[in-house]
Design a protein around this motif. Structure first.
Motif, short mmCIF file in Angstrom:
data_model
loop_
_atom_site.label_atom_id
_atom_site.label_comp_id
_atom_site.label_asym_id
_atom_site.label_seq_id
_atom_site.Cartn_x
_atom_site.Cartn_y
_atom_site.Cartn_z
N ARG A 1 40.53 38.70 38.49
CA ARG A 1 40.81 37.65 39.49
C ARG A 1 41.94 38.09 40.40
O ARG A 1 42.98 38.57 39.94
CB ARG A 1 41.21 36.35 38.79
CG ARG A 1 40.10 35.76 37.96
CD ARG A 1 40.45 34.36 37.55
NE ARG A 1 41.73 34.30 36.84
CZ ARG A 1 42.00 33.44 35.86
NH1 ARG A 1 41.08 32.56 35.49
NH2 ARG A 1 43.17 33.44 35.28
N ARG A 2 41.76 37.85 41.68
CA ARG A 2 42.76 38.30 42.66
C ARG A 2 44.14 37.70 42.37
O ARG A 2 45.15 38.40 42.45
CB ARG A 2 42.33 37.92 44.08
CG ARG A 2 43.40 38.35 45.07
CD ARG A 2 42.91 38.40 46.49
NE ARG A 2 43.91 39.09 47.30
CZ ARG A 2 43.71 39.50 48.54
NH1 ARG A 2 42.54 39.30 49.11
NH2 ARG A 2 44.66 40.10 49.21
N ARG A 3 44.18 36.42 42.04
CA ARG A 3 45.48 35.77 41.83
C ARG A 3 46.27 36.50 40.75
O ARG A 3 47.46 36.77 40.89
CB ARG A 3 45.25 34.31 41.41
CG ARG A 3 46.44 33.40 41.67
CD ARG A 3 46.22 32.06 41.04
NE ARG A 3 45.92 32.21 39.60
CZ ARG A 3 45.49 31.23 38.82
NH1 ARG A 3 45.26 30.04 39.33
NH2 ARG A 3 45.27 31.44 37.53
N ARG B 1 45.82 39.60 39.76
CA ARG B 1 46.22 40.94 40.22
C ARG B 1 47.46 40.86 41.10
O ARG B 1 48.39 41.64 40.96
CB ARG B 1 45.07 41.58 41.03
CG ARG B 1 43.89 42.01 40.20
CD ARG B 1 42.97 42.94 40.99
NE ARG B 1 42.41 42.36 42.19
CZ ARG B 1 41.28 41.67 42.24
NH1 ARG B 1 40.57 41.46 41.14
NH2 ARG B 1 40.84 41.18 43.39
N ASP B 2 47.46 39.88 42.02
CA ASP B 2 48.60 39.74 42.94
C ASP B 2 49.89 39.46 42.17
O ASP B 2 50.94 40.02 42.46
CB ASP B 2 48.34 38.59 43.93
CG ASP B 2 47.33 38.98 45.00
OD1 ASP B 2 47.00 40.18 45.11
OD2 ASP B 2 46.85 38.08 45.73
N PHE C 1 45.88 46.23 38.19
CA PHE C 1 44.43 46.12 38.42
C PHE C 1 43.70 46.99 37.42
O PHE C 1 44.32 47.73 36.65
CB PHE C 1 44.08 46.51 39.87
CG PHE C 1 44.24 47.97 40.19
CD1 PHE C 1 45.50 48.52 40.37
CD2 PHE C 1 43.13 48.80 40.33
CE1 PHE C 1 45.66 49.88 40.68
CE2 PHE C 1 43.28 50.15 40.64
CZ PHE C 1 44.54 50.69 40.81
N ASP D 1 41.02 42.36 49.05
CA ASP D 1 42.07 42.97 48.23
C ASP D 1 41.65 44.42 47.92
O ASP D 1 40.58 44.65 47.36
CB ASP D 1 42.19 42.16 46.92
CG ASP D 1 43.18 42.79 45.94
OD1 ASP D 1 44.01 43.61 46.37
OD2 ASP D 1 43.11 42.42 44.75
N TYR E 1 42.43 46.18 45.61
CA TYR E 1 42.31 46.35 44.16
C TYR E 1 41.18 45.52 43.55
O TYR E 1 41.05 45.45 42.34
CB TYR E 1 43.66 46.05 43.50
CG TYR E 1 44.74 46.96 44.05
CD1 TYR E 1 44.76 48.31 43.70
CD2 TYR E 1 45.67 46.50 44.97
CE1 TYR E 1 45.71 49.17 44.23
CE2 TYR E 1 46.62 47.35 45.51
CZ TYR E 1 46.64 48.68 45.14
OH TYR E 1 47.57 49.54 45.68
N ASN E 2 40.37 44.93 44.41
CA ASN E 2 39.13 44.28 43.97
C ASN E 2 38.27 45.32 43.24
O ASN E 2 38.19 46.47 43.68
CB ASN E 2 38.43 43.77 45.25
CG ASN E 2 36.99 43.35 45.02
OD1 ASN E 2 36.14 44.16 44.67
ND2 ASN E 2 36.71 42.07 45.20
#
Lengths: 269, 269
Positions: free
Chosen positions: B29-31, B33-34, B39, B156, B158-159
């Motif tokens: 999930r992006r959240r 990762r941020d 990642f 993103d 890092y997706n």
């Protein structure tokens, strides 16, 4: 008891069970495409190109889509409104924008294609990924190639995903199906045959510098996973790599094909 | 009653419920990762590149994969054997070949990237498709670009799909995240900014002929569906099209980026 009277619009629309929809739907299978020499093209862009090529046999659309694309509807030899369900049954994409055409397969023999003396040809050899094959077809068309040859055990050019990835280019260039031995025919016809290979002894920039790409050329592309078959690499006039200036190990097929085909287009302007 | 004794191998393997697997899985999930600045990189090729870049925090693998890739296992700061189920929970592909690494995000500021005076930069502006963004990253690396900028509301970097499409190139070039106004900074830094557009007033072959591509260049690429945002097109020094020699309406993004970036690489050799 039969109710006689004016039929409502929905009643005259084809449903997923209408025999012509059932028959058209079978074209999602290669066997049925091969037997009938027909295929499906979905979405307004593909339908427009198919109409321009005279390939459309029948156009199916939701009433809203047929209204919205009246200029296409007017050109189709036969038009049938269908329910949303029937449209969904015919299409493989999430948003097909309401139109699907049954088209005639238009691939030609290698003899017919060579008779036009094309200066640039792309050969997808044993490429089984339909998205990759369709993208090479589109890129070859953009670079001005006259023919794209699906050689050996390659994907069916009329596979739905290949048709979509080609973005209409399937209708612009001569599409040919041939065995891998087509390489000999191309050479006999005076084309230089360049096989793409990460381990090639020539690089595309040097060939462009040296003037070799001005000659009539057939570029051979293999699958991303396996590259070109050994016998094809051996039979080609040159094995050519795209130079890697950075840390990447390789390019993906669409990028490599674009660099090679546009190098030829540049040399042949 | 506790059974005390030698534990069998399966007992010490991480399962989908092991806290470190649960935590690693959140990196899909992006959240997460941020927040964590971490990642996931899956498969031996990506793990090898991540190790070479010093980005790996922890390596997970099935026992068979850890044995098969002993040279990678030996380099990782921490290695944990996992069950097939745990591996499947961590990966997004059908055949991840048994390895997944938790990595540190390594993107740098625009200032750091520009301090190295890169001669070639690719900017993916508002490209939301991770496969397209990752492919441009890979192509830019192959063409020798020093940095790839994810500008505006882009995917993103890092997706998971972007990481996979980049095929390791994420670890080779400076990855930068910046607002669309980065165009001004690039120009202030002496780079010419070329915006790709099907309606561009210049074509890439003419610029190559005219010698304009030898200068330090940042190429801007927009989404296939919407192209570049209006303000970016306007701010660029030139709007450049890839010439279409045949009947195709356009090229796909990967092909267009390859033609443009390799034209610059050719001019800058």
């Amino acid at each position: 008891m039969l109710v006689v009277g004016r039929r409502r619009r929905e009643e005259i629309m084809f449903t997923p069970r209408t025999p012509r929809i059932v028959a058209a739907r079978r074209l999602q299978r290669r066997r049925d495409r091969d037997q009938s020499r027909r295929f499906l093209a979905e979405g307004p862009q593909a339908v427009r190109e198919a109409l321009a090529a005279g390939a459309v046999i029948e156009l199916f659309g939701t009433p809203a889509a047929l209204d919205r694309h009246a200029e296409l509807t007017a050109q189709a030899p036969e038009v049938s409104p269908v329910t949303d369900e029937a449209l969904a049954a015919l299409t493989e994409t999430v948003s097909p924008q309401g139109l699907v055409a049954v088209c005639e397969q238009g691939d030609v023999s290698i003899g017919e294609a060579l008779a036009k003396n094309p200066r640039l040809i792309a050969v997808v050899a044993e490429i089984r990924d339909p998205g990759n094959a369709g993208t090479v077809l589109r890129t070859a068309d953009a670079a001005g190639a006259g023919a794209v040859i699906f050689a050996g055990d390659a994907v069916d050019p009329y596979n739905g995903k290949c048709v979509r990835s080609s973005a209409g280019s399937l209708f612009h260039v001569d599409v040919v199906r041939a065995p891998l031995s087509v390489v000999d025919l191309l050479q006999d016809n005076g084309l230089q045959v360049l096989a793409t290979s990460g381990a090639g002894e020539d690089d595309v920039d040097s060939l462009l510098d040296g003037g070799q790409l001005a000659a009539r050329t057939a570029w051979l592309f293999g699958s991303e996973a396996h590259g070109l078959p050994h016998e094809v690499l051996k039979a080609a006039d040159r094995r050519v790599r795209v130079p890697i200036y950075g840390g990447a190990e390789s390019l993906n097929l669409a990028a490599a094909a674009a660099v090679c085909l546009y190098a030829s287009a540049r040399a042949q302007r």
